[in-house]
Motif scaffolding. Sequence first.
Motif, PDB file in Angstrom:
ATOM      1  N   MET A   1       1.968  18.053   4.568  1.00  0.00           N
ATOM      2  CA  MET A   1       2.770  17.889   3.366  1.00  0.00           C
ATOM      3  C   MET A   1       2.729  16.423   2.940  1.00  0.00           C
ATOM      4  O   MET A   1       2.929  15.520   3.731  1.00  0.00           O
ATOM      5  N   GLU A   2       2.467  16.193   1.663  1.00  0.00           N
ATOM      6  CA  GLU A   2       2.369  14.837   1.138  1.00  0.00           C
ATOM      7  C   GLU A   2       3.748  14.244   0.931  1.00  0.00           C
ATOM      8  O   GLU A   2       4.640  14.883   0.382  1.00  0.00           O
ATOM      9  N   ASP A   3       3.925  13.016   1.396  1.00  0.00           N
ATOM     10  CA  ASP A   3       5.184  12.305   1.199  1.00  0.00           C
ATOM     11  C   ASP A   3       5.054  11.475  -0.069  1.00  0.00           C
ATOM     12  O   ASP A   3       4.289  10.514  -0.114  1.00  0.00           O
ATOM     13  N   ARG A   4       5.797  11.839  -1.114  1.00  0.00           N
ATOM     14  CA  ARG A   4       5.648  11.145  -2.395  1.00  0.00           C
ATOM     15  C   ARG A   4       6.188   9.726  -2.365  1.00  0.00           C
ATOM     16  O   ARG A   4       5.991   8.962  -3.295  1.00  0.00           O
ATOM     17  N   TYR A   5       6.882   9.356  -1.308  1.00  0.00           N
ATOM     18  CA  TYR A   5       7.437   8.011  -1.194  1.00  0.00           C
ATOM     19  C   TYR A   5       6.514   7.060  -0.430  1.00  0.00           C
ATOM     20  O   TYR A   5       6.770   5.872  -0.368  1.00  0.00           O
ATOM     21  N   THR A   6       5.443   7.585   0.138  1.00  0.00           N
ATOM     22  CA  THR A   6       4.504   6.767   0.879  1.00  0.00           C
ATOM     23  C   THR A   6       3.394   6.308  -0.052  1.00  0.00           C
ATOM     24  O   THR A   6       2.809   7.101  -0.781  1.00  0.00           O
ATOM     25  N   VAL A   7       3.112   5.026  -0.019  1.00  0.00           N
ATOM     26  CA  VAL A   7       2.034   4.474  -0.820  1.00  0.00           C
ATOM     27  C   VAL A   7       0.944   4.011   0.126  1.00  0.00           C
ATOM     28  O   VAL A   7       1.197   3.249   1.057  1.00  0.00           O
ATOM     29  N   GLU A   8      -0.254   4.515  -0.081  1.00  0.00           N
ATOM     30  CA  GLU A   8      -1.389   4.125   0.751  1.00  0.00           C
ATOM     31  C   GLU A   8      -1.838   2.717   0.381  1.00  0.00           C
ATOM     32  O   GLU A   8      -1.824   2.340  -0.787  1.00  0.00           O
ATOM     33  N   CYS A   9      -2.231   1.942   1.347  1.00  0.00           N
ATOM     34  CA  CYS A   9      -2.730   0.581   1.132  1.00  0.00           C
ATOM     35  C   CYS A   9      -4.152   0.472   1.669  1.00  0.00           C
ATOM     36  O   CYS A   9      -4.557   1.238   2.534  1.00  0.00           O
ATOM     37  N   CYS A  10      -4.855  -0.508   1.151  1.00  0.00           N
ATOM     38  CA  CYS A  10      -6.214  -0.761   1.623  1.00  0.00           C
ATOM     39  C   CYS A  10      -6.176  -1.266   3.069  1.00  0.00           C
ATOM     40  O   CYS A  10      -5.259  -1.997   3.454  1.00  0.00           O
ATOM     41  N   ASP A  11      -7.170  -0.888   3.849  1.00  0.00           N
ATOM     42  CA  ASP A  11      -7.291  -1.411   5.216  1.00  0.00           C
ATOM     43  C   ASP A  11      -7.904  -2.809   5.200  1.00  0.00           C
ATOM     44  O   ASP A  11      -7.694  -3.602   6.104  1.00  0.00           O
ATOM     45  N   PHE A  12      -8.689  -3.086   4.161  1.00  0.00           N
ATOM     46  CA  PHE A  12      -9.363  -4.373   4.041  1.00  0.00           C
ATOM     47  C   PHE A  12      -8.841  -5.032   2.765  1.00  0.00           C
ATOM     48  O   PHE A  12      -8.958  -4.481   1.674  1.00  0.00           O
ATOM     49  N   ILE A  13      -8.227  -6.201   2.893  1.00  0.00           N
ATOM     50  CA  ILE A  13      -7.644  -6.877   1.738  1.00  0.00           C
ATOM     51  C   ILE A  13      -8.719  -7.707   1.042  1.00  0.00           C
ATOM     52  O   ILE A  13      -9.218  -8.692   1.593  1.00  0.00           O
ATOM     53  N   HIS A  14      -9.078  -7.237  -0.159  1.00  0.00           N
ATOM     54  CA  HIS A  14     -10.093  -7.915  -0.949  1.00  0.00           C
ATOM     55  C   HIS A  14      -9.911  -7.485  -2.399  1.00  0.00           C
ATOM     56  O   HIS A  14     -10.015  -6.310  -2.715  1.00  0.00           O
ATOM     57  N   ALA A  15      -9.618  -8.432  -3.273  1.00  0.00           N
ATOM     58  CA  ALA A  15      -9.469  -8.120  -4.695  1.00  0.00           C
ATOM     59  C   ALA A  15     -10.841  -7.934  -5.328  1.00  0.00           C
ATOM     60  O   ALA A  15     -11.783  -8.657  -5.014  1.00  0.00           O
ATOM     61  N   HIS A  16     -10.951  -6.973  -6.200  1.00  0.00           N
ATOM     62  CA  HIS A  16     -12.179  -6.718  -6.948  1.00  0.00           C
ATOM     63  C   HIS A  16     -12.084  -7.541  -8.231  1.00  0.00           C
ATOM     64  O   HIS A  16     -11.510  -7.091  -9.227  1.00  0.00           O
ATOM     65  N   GLU A  17     -12.622  -8.743  -8.200  1.00  0.00           N
ATOM     66  CA  GLU A  17     -12.444  -9.719  -9.273  1.00  0.00           C
ATOM     67  C   GLU A  17     -12.884  -9.204 -10.642  1.00  0.00           C
ATOM     68  O   GLU A  17     -12.238  -9.505 -11.654  1.00  0.00           O
ATOM     69  N   ASP A  18     -13.952  -8.425 -10.705  1.00  0.00           N
ATOM     70  CA  ASP A  18     -14.415  -7.916 -11.994  1.00  0.00           C
ATOM     71  C   ASP A  18     -13.380  -6.983 -12.621  1.00  0.00           C
ATOM     72  O   ASP A  18     -13.099  -7.058 -13.818  1.00  0.00           O
ATOM     73  N   ILE A  19     -12.782  -6.140 -11.795  1.00  0.00           N
ATOM     74  CA  ILE A  19     -11.749  -5.216 -12.292  1.00  0.00           C
ATOM     75  C   ILE A  19     -10.503  -6.000 -12.687  1.00  0.00           C
ATOM     76  O   ILE A  19      -9.925  -5.776 -13.754  1.00  0.00           O
ATOM     77  N   VAL A  20     -10.090  -6.925 -11.828  1.00  0.00           N
ATOM     78  CA  VAL A  20      -8.901  -7.735 -12.094  1.00  0.00           C
ATOM     79  C   VAL A  20      -9.062  -8.501 -13.412  1.00  0.00           C
ATOM     80  O   VAL A  20      -8.150  -8.520 -14.248  1.00  0.00           O
ATOM     81  N   GLU A  21     -10.201  -9.096 -13.627  1.00  0.00           N
ATOM     82  CA  GLU A  21     -10.428  -9.879 -14.849  1.00  0.00           C
ATOM     83  C   GLU A  21     -10.453  -8.993 -16.086  1.00  0.00           C
ATOM     84  O   GLU A  21      -9.896  -9.343 -17.133  1.00  0.00           O
ATOM     85  N   LYS A  22     -11.072  -7.830 -15.983  1.00  0.00           N
ATOM     86  CA  LYS A  22     -11.113  -6.890 -17.119  1.00  0.00           C
ATOM     87  C   LYS A  22      -9.698  -6.475 -17.515  1.00  0.00           C
ATOM     88  O   LYS A  22      -9.336  -6.498 -18.688  1.00  0.00           O
ATOM     89  N   VAL A  23      -8.882  -6.124 -16.535  1.00  0.00           N
ATOM     90  CA  VAL A  23      -7.513  -5.693 -16.813  1.00  0.00           C
ATOM     91  C   VAL A  23      -6.682  -6.864 -17.341  1.00  0.00           C
ATOM     92  O   VAL A  23      -5.880  -6.704 -18.263  1.00  0.00           O
ATOM     93  N   ARG A  24      -6.889  -8.055 -16.795  1.00  0.00           N
ATOM     94  CA  ARG A  24      -6.161  -9.242 -17.257  1.00  0.00           C
ATOM     95  C   ARG A  24      -6.395  -9.470 -18.754  1.00  0.00           C
ATOM     96  O   ARG A  24      -5.465  -9.802 -19.490  1.00  0.00           O
ATOM     97  N   ARG A  25      -7.637  -9.274 -19.218  1.00  0.00           N
ATOM     98  CA  ARG A  25      -7.953  -9.458 -20.634  1.00  0.00           C
ATOM     99  C   ARG A  25      -7.252  -8.416 -21.511  1.00  0.00           C
ATOM    100  O   ARG A  25      -6.931  -8.694 -22.662  1.00  0.00           O
TER     101      ARG A  25
END
Length: 120
Positions: A1-25
Motif C-alpha cells: 500500500m502506497e503511503d501518500r505522506y512519504t516522499v521519495e528522495c534521490c539516493d545520489f544528490i546531484h542537480a541536473h543543471e540543464d533542467i534547473v536552468e530551463k525551469v529558472r527561465r
Amino acid sequence: MEDRYTVECCDFIHAHEDIVEKVRRELPGEDTLYDLTELFRIFGDSTRVRILYVLFEAEMCVCDIAALLGMTQSAISHQLRALKNARLVKSRREGKTVFYSLADDHVKTIIDQGLEHVRE
C-alpha cells in the motif's frame, strides 16, 4: 500500500543543471507568484467558495446570497468585499439594489477544475 505522506528522495544528490536552468527561465517573477498566492488564499475560505458557487447560477444581491446560505448580510458583504478586491466578482447597481456576479469565466474554470481534482 502506497503511503501518500512519504516522499521519495534521490539516493545520489546531484542537480541536473540543464533542467534547473530551463525551469529558472520559465519561473514567474516574485510579484506574480505573490499575486497567485493571494488568489489561492481567497479560495481558502469555504464561505467565499460557496458564494462563488452560487454566483455561477445567477447574479444575486447580498440579501439573496444571505438567505440562500443562511448567513447575515453583514457576513456576506464582508466576504464579497474580499472577492471583489481579488477581482473574482463584480457588481452593478440597479436602483437601490447592488447585484453581484462572477468577474469572468476564469473564476468558474478555477472552481470547476478544483472540483474535478477533489472528485478524482
